[in-house]
Structure formats: C-alpha cells, structure tokens
Design a protein around this motif. Structure first.
Motif, PDB file in Angstrom:
ATOM      1  N   LYS A 202      40.714  45.490  16.458  1.00  0.00           N
ATOM      2  CA  LYS A 202      41.353  45.881  17.710  1.00  0.00           C
ATOM      3  C   LYS A 202      40.373  46.411  18.746  1.00  0.00           C
ATOM      4  O   LYS A 202      40.560  46.206  19.958  1.00  0.00           O
ATOM      5  CB  LYS A 202      42.427  46.937  17.436  1.00  0.00           C
ATOM      6  CG  LYS A 202      43.157  47.361  18.702  1.00  0.00           C
ATOM      7  CD  LYS A 202      44.417  48.148  18.420  1.00  0.00           C
ATOM      8  CE  LYS A 202      45.149  48.474  19.714  1.00  0.00           C
ATOM      9  NZ  LYS A 202      46.436  49.148  19.485  1.00  0.00           N
ATOM     10  N   HIS A 203      39.324  47.109  18.296  1.00  0.00           N
ATOM     11  CA  HIS A 203      38.427  47.774  19.241  1.00  0.00           C
ATOM     12  C   HIS A 203      37.016  47.214  19.215  1.00  0.00           C
ATOM     13  O   HIS A 203      36.154  47.692  19.960  1.00  0.00           O
ATOM     14  CB  HIS A 203      38.377  49.271  18.941  1.00  0.00           C
ATOM     15  CG  HIS A 203      39.715  49.950  19.012  1.00  0.00           C
ATOM     16  ND1 HIS A 203      40.455  50.025  20.170  1.00  0.00           N
ATOM     17  CD2 HIS A 203      40.452  50.564  18.046  1.00  0.00           C
ATOM     18  CE1 HIS A 203      41.585  50.673  19.933  1.00  0.00           C
ATOM     19  NE2 HIS A 203      41.611  51.012  18.653  1.00  0.00           N
TER      20      HIS A 203
ATOM     21  N   ARG B 277      49.568  57.455   8.204  1.00  0.00           N
ATOM     22  CA  ARG B 277      49.716  56.309   7.309  1.00  0.00           C
ATOM     23  C   ARG B 277      49.316  56.734   5.902  1.00  0.00           C
ATOM     24  O   ARG B 277      48.335  57.460   5.709  1.00  0.00           O
ATOM     25  CB  ARG B 277      48.837  55.140   7.760  1.00  0.00           C
ATOM     26  CG  ARG B 277      49.151  54.620   9.154  1.00  0.00           C
ATOM     27  CD  ARG B 277      50.468  53.867   9.201  1.00  0.00           C
ATOM     28  NE  ARG B 277      50.720  53.339  10.545  1.00  0.00           N
ATOM     29  CZ  ARG B 277      51.469  53.924  11.455  1.00  0.00           C
ATOM     30  NH1 ARG B 277      52.059  55.093  11.178  1.00  0.00           N
ATOM     31  NH2 ARG B 277      51.643  53.375  12.651  1.00  0.00           N
TER      32      ARG B 277
ATOM     33  N   ALA C 273      48.785  49.374  11.205  1.00  0.00           N
ATOM     34  CA  ALA C 273      50.204  49.206  10.883  1.00  0.00           C
ATOM     35  C   ALA C 273      50.479  49.694   9.462  1.00  0.00           C
ATOM     36  O   ALA C 273      49.601  49.641   8.599  1.00  0.00           O
ATOM     37  CB  ALA C 273      50.591  47.736  11.023  1.00  0.00           C
TER      38      ALA C 273
ATOM     39  N   TRP D 108      45.410  59.981   9.731  1.00  0.00           N
ATOM     40  CA  TRP D 108      46.089  60.341  10.977  1.00  0.00           C
ATOM     41  C   TRP D 108      45.070  60.500  12.099  1.00  0.00           C
ATOM     42  O   TRP D 108      43.858  60.478  11.858  1.00  0.00           O
ATOM     43  CB  TRP D 108      46.930  61.606  10.795  1.00  0.00           C
ATOM     44  CG  TRP D 108      46.201  62.898  10.629  1.00  0.00           C
ATOM     45  CD1 TRP D 108      45.933  63.827  11.587  1.00  0.00           C
ATOM     46  CD2 TRP D 108      45.677  63.453   9.404  1.00  0.00           C
ATOM     47  NE1 TRP D 108      45.280  64.908  11.062  1.00  0.00           N
ATOM     48  CE2 TRP D 108      45.108  64.714   9.725  1.00  0.00           C
ATOM     49  CE3 TRP D 108      45.635  63.009   8.081  1.00  0.00           C
ATOM     50  CZ2 TRP D 108      44.500  65.522   8.764  1.00  0.00           C
ATOM     51  CZ3 TRP D 108      45.031  63.809   7.117  1.00  0.00           C
ATOM     52  CH2 TRP D 108      44.468  65.046   7.462  1.00  0.00           C
ATOM     53  N   SER D 109      45.572  60.646  13.323  1.00  0.00           N
ATOM     54  CA  SER D 109      44.694  60.770  14.482  1.00  0.00           C
ATOM     55  C   SER D 109      45.034  62.034  15.272  1.00  0.00           C
ATOM     56  O   SER D 109      46.054  62.076  15.963  1.00  0.00           O
ATOM     57  CB  SER D 109      44.816  59.555  15.406  1.00  0.00           C
ATOM     58  OG  SER D 109      44.065  59.768  16.596  1.00  0.00           O
TER      59      SER D 109
ATOM     60  N   ASP E  97      38.636  61.782  16.275  1.00  0.00           N
ATOM     61  CA  ASP E  97      39.562  60.697  16.614  1.00  0.00           C
ATOM     62  C   ASP E  97      40.489  60.376  15.450  1.00  0.00           C
ATOM     63  O   ASP E  97      41.674  60.097  15.655  1.00  0.00           O
ATOM     64  CB  ASP E  97      38.763  59.454  17.012  1.00  0.00           C
ATOM     65  CG  ASP E  97      37.947  59.691  18.264  1.00  0.00           C
ATOM     66  OD1 ASP E  97      38.540  59.777  19.354  1.00  0.00           O
ATOM     67  OD2 ASP E  97      36.708  59.808  18.151  1.00  0.00           O
TER      68      ASP E  97
ATOM     69  N   GLY F 204      45.591  61.336  18.894  1.00  0.00           N
ATOM     70  CA  GLY F 204      46.714  60.503  19.287  1.00  0.00           C
ATOM     71  C   GLY F 204      46.377  59.034  19.450  1.00  0.00           C
ATOM     72  O   GLY F 204      47.102  58.301  20.140  1.00  0.00           O
ATOM     73  N   ARG F 205      45.315  58.585  18.812  1.00  0.00           N
ATOM     74  CA  ARG F 205      44.936  57.175  18.915  1.00  0.00           C
ATOM     75  C   ARG F 205      45.819  56.321  18.002  1.00  0.00           C
ATOM     76  O   ARG F 205      46.410  56.810  17.030  1.00  0.00           O
ATOM     77  CB  ARG F 205      43.455  56.990  18.573  1.00  0.00           C
ATOM     78  CG  ARG F 205      42.543  57.690  19.574  1.00  0.00           C
ATOM     79  CD  ARG F 205      41.085  57.404  19.341  1.00  0.00           C
ATOM     80  NE  ARG F 205      40.760  55.981  19.417  1.00  0.00           N
ATOM     81  CZ  ARG F 205      39.529  55.504  19.491  1.00  0.00           C
ATOM     82  NH1 ARG F 205      38.486  56.338  19.516  1.00  0.00           N
ATOM     83  NH2 ARG F 205      39.298  54.206  19.543  1.00  0.00           N
ATOM     84  N   SER F 206      45.921  55.045  18.323  1.00  0.00           N
ATOM     85  CA  SER F 206      46.765  54.152  17.529  1.00  0.00           C
ATOM     86  C   SER F 206      46.206  54.007  16.121  1.00  0.00           C
ATOM     87  O   SER F 206      44.986  54.072  15.907  1.00  0.00           O
ATOM     88  CB  SER F 206      46.875  52.790  18.201  1.00  0.00           C
ATOM     89  OG  SER F 206      45.592  52.201  18.370  1.00  0.00           O
ATOM     90  N   LEU F 207      47.104  53.805  15.172  1.00  0.00           N
ATOM     91  CA  LEU F 207      46.757  53.702  13.756  1.00  0.00           C
ATOM     92  C   LEU F 207      47.021  52.289  13.255  1.00  0.00           C
ATOM     93  O   LEU F 207      47.784  51.532  13.864  1.00  0.00           O
ATOM     94  CB  LEU F 207      47.595  54.692  12.940  1.00  0.00           C
ATOM     95  CG  LEU F 207      47.392  56.180  13.242  1.00  0.00           C
ATOM     96  CD1 LEU F 207      48.499  57.004  12.593  1.00  0.00           C
ATOM     97  CD2 LEU F 207      46.026  56.639  12.759  1.00  0.00           C
TER      98      LEU F 207
END
Length: 401
Positions: A51-52, A32, A166, A157-158, A138, A161-164
């Motif tokens: 989210k977490h 992003r 939007a 970035w991750s 992460d 591979g974790r969600s970023l």
C-alpha cells in the motif's frame, strides 16, 4: 500448593488457566489479531510494501533471529546497532524505509531520530506498559504469549491512527496447531497438579505446536484467544509479575560476578562470562528452574550486543509464582553460582538451544525432572506451577513471537 506428590518447577511454557478472576482488560481498538507476533510483523510489512511502497526494514541488531528471518522474507532487512546495551541507531533511513524499535524486557524503547516511512515498536515484553499510552509510534505490535497464558496471538494497532492490514481469517492449519498447544497446556497443568501425565507427552505437543507456528503462513488468532483475551486480568497479572521481579532481584543482590536487574518482564542476570553463564544455566535446570536466553545472536552482531547475549540469563517471575517461589529461585541461583559449589549437569540434561519465537528464547526443560512442591499462588488465574515467556526448544522453553 503443598504435598510432595506435586512437582515444582519455574519456567518454560504456560499452563492453561481454569479460572479468570479479576478485572477484564480493555485492549487498543481498532486492532488486528494474528496467529503470533511474528505473523503480525510479517502482515504489517507486506501491507506497507503493497500500500505504501515500503522498500526495506531497519531492525535492531539485538532482535529475535527467527523473527528477523521472517521479516527478511518480505523486505530487505537492514540491521542497526541497537539493543539493551545501547547503540547508535540507524544512521540513514530512506523515505520509503521503515524502522522497528524494541521495548527490551518491558522498558520504554529508545526511539530513533530517523524513522523513514513509519516507526514500528515491538512491545511484546510488556503489552500493558503504562508508557504505551503516550508512545509516539506509527504502529505497535506484541506477541501475547510471552506475558499471558494464551496459546497464540499477535496484536497489532496504530497509536497514530494509520490504516491497518485487513482482518485475516484463522486458517485450518493454525486451528490444528493451536489445538495441539492447548492440549499441551492442559496436560502440563495436570502434571503439575500431581496427575500421572508423562512430562515428555506434553512437551512433545508443545514443541510440535511451536514449530508449526514458525511457518510463513499468516493466520488470524484462534477462537480461544479471541474469546479469552479481554477476559484475562492482564493488568493484575502484570502487577504480580513486577512484584515478583523485585522480590527475586532483592534476593540476588550482592551475588559476586552477577549483575541483577528487575524489569517489567522479569529478572535479567548478566553473568561475568559466557562459560560461567552456561554453568549457572545447567545448574538451574538441574533444579527444575528453566531460564531463557533473549536472544542467542549471530556472530555478526555488534560487539556490545553480542557480549550481552552471551552473558545474560532471563528468569521468569510471572503470575504463576509467589514470594516463596522467588526465594527458592534466589537460593538455587546463589548455590549454583558459588565458586566452590557448582554442581555438574545431570545425565539427562540437554544443552541449551536456540528457538524460533515474543521474540525468540532459549532454555531447556528435562522431561523427567520433578521437585518438591511448596508454592503460594499469586493469582487464581493459575492452575499450577510453571512459567512463561516468548517460540523455542529442545523442550519448549518460551514461545517466541
């Protein structure tokens, strides 16, 4: 670059390149792009909280204060003893708390053993570092303006591979801010090329742009940065920066009372006292060399971190300079650091001030100062002399985050 009509200087804001020769750079994907590194951190913390259920952020004590304040507006910030001077790291980290580690001056970060819900690494000082490929983190973020001639941009970035968060649209106010910064970068290039552009005119534009980037609003990056990021030969620019750092450090070897080290970001000098650091800084500014302080920490910081922040000077060595420039900087620092030849500050100098930006830096640029030009460019990407690094004033120093 030759000819007495053209000013010579080292440090402060980047100019806008007129050519992009070299290899294009592949950046991490998915990623992003935000308006700044500070905005990238804020967006990530908001996303994690929503989210977490992230409940707090552990930040090292040696960290850009304005960026820490921005994080504190999102989550409670728990400072831990960490920085270039070492430190114990966070002692306890809850399962819903996140830990931020920093790559200081481009070195691999010391990763804390306790990482809680997530480990975030700030790689602003060397976003193209080879060690990033194997980094156990992460999330990674970087303010792009410290090492690249761009008006804005914070990459997130991750590696895990974790969600970023939007993708974020570029706001109108951010577009206007970047327009001011781009104009200032172009005007500075013209000034350094010998045009009759008043120095204060572009400094005012750059200062205004830096202040506007410090607002809490999160935006996407500008169209300019989105278009040009991959076109910049970032790895070649990094090589030039590292080569210059080693050249400058070698030229400063053996200087009494000054410990010098070359880093991927540039050269860090540790002076034997805070007062002498300020004497040397003022002497360099009088010679059109604008060092930075990374960073001016609050008095509450751990003693070792605070001591370092009060004695350090950062000297930029980026792609705009060549060996002749580095030798000239070394000669100037030797001159001002000599105990019997320390010049007094000029009447137009302004004491250093803390900026918000990266990461935040301090330094001073005197609007009326010029010097003889004798420069050898390392890369066709640079239109004229100058230097860069991370959001700050009184005459824009280095963009912070």
């Amino acid at each position: 670059m030759t000819g007495s009509a053209r000013p010579w200087e080292v440090g402060s804001a980047f100019t806008l390149p007129t050519a992009y020769a070299g290899s294009n750079t592949p950046w991490p994907s998915p990623a992003r792009l935000f308006g700044s590194g500070r905005q990238a951190l804020v967006a990530l913390l908001r996303f994690g909280a929503r989210k977490h259920g992230w409940s707090a952020a552990h930040l090292p004590a040696y960290f850009c204060p304005p960026v820490a304040e921005a994080a504190r507006d999102v989550l409670p910030v728990l400072p831990y003893d960490g920085g270039p001077a070492g430190g114990s790291g966070p002692t306890t980290v809850g399962p819903t708390e996140v830990v931020v580690a920093v790559s200081y001056f481009g070195m691999p970060p010391v990763l804390p053993s306790r990482r809680g819900a997530a480990l975030v690494v700030d790689a602003t000082h060397d976003p193209r570092a080879p060690w990033l490929a194997d980094l156990d983190a992460d999330f990674v973020l970087a303010s792009l303006r410290k090492t690249l001639p761009l008006p804005d941009g914070g990459l997130l970035w991750s590696p895990a591979g974790r969600s970023l968060p939007a993708p974020t649209a570029t706001t109108r106010s951010h577009q206007l801010t970047v327009g001011r910064i781009l104009t200032g970068m172009l005007a500075k290039a013209a000034y350094l090329g010998g045009a009759r552009v008043p120095k204060e005119s572009y400094l005012a534009l750059l200062r205004a742009g830096e202040e506007e980037l410090a607002t809490p609003e999160v935006s996407g990056a500008s169209e300019h940065t989105r278009l040009m990021l991959s076109a910049l030969p970032a790895d070649e620019l990094r090589t030039a920066r590292v080569d210059n750092a080693h050249r400058l450090a070698a030229g400063l070897a053996g200087l009494p009372g000054v410990t010098v080290r070359a880093y991927p970001l540039g050269v860090v000098c540790q002076i034997d006292g805070g007062d002498r650091r300020e004497e040397i800084r003022r002497g360099l500014v009088a010679r059109d060399i604008y060092p930075a302080v990374l960073w001016a920490l609050p008095d509450t910081a751990p003693a070792a971190q605070l001591d370092l922040s009060r004695r350090m000077l950062f000297l930029p060595t980026d792609h705009r300079y060549g060996s002749t420039d580095m030798d000239r900087v070394a000669a100037a620092l030797r001159e001002v650091a000599h105990p019997t030849a320390r010049p007094q500050p000029t009447a137009t100098e302004t004491p250093s001030s803390t900026a918000a930006g990266p990461p935040g830096d301090t330094a001073t640029e005197t609007p009326g100062s010029t010097g003889p030009a004798q420069r050898r460019h390392r890369s066709p990407v640079t239109p004229g002399p100058g230097s860069a690094s991370g959001d700050h004033r009184p005459d824009l120093v280095t963009p912070d985050r």
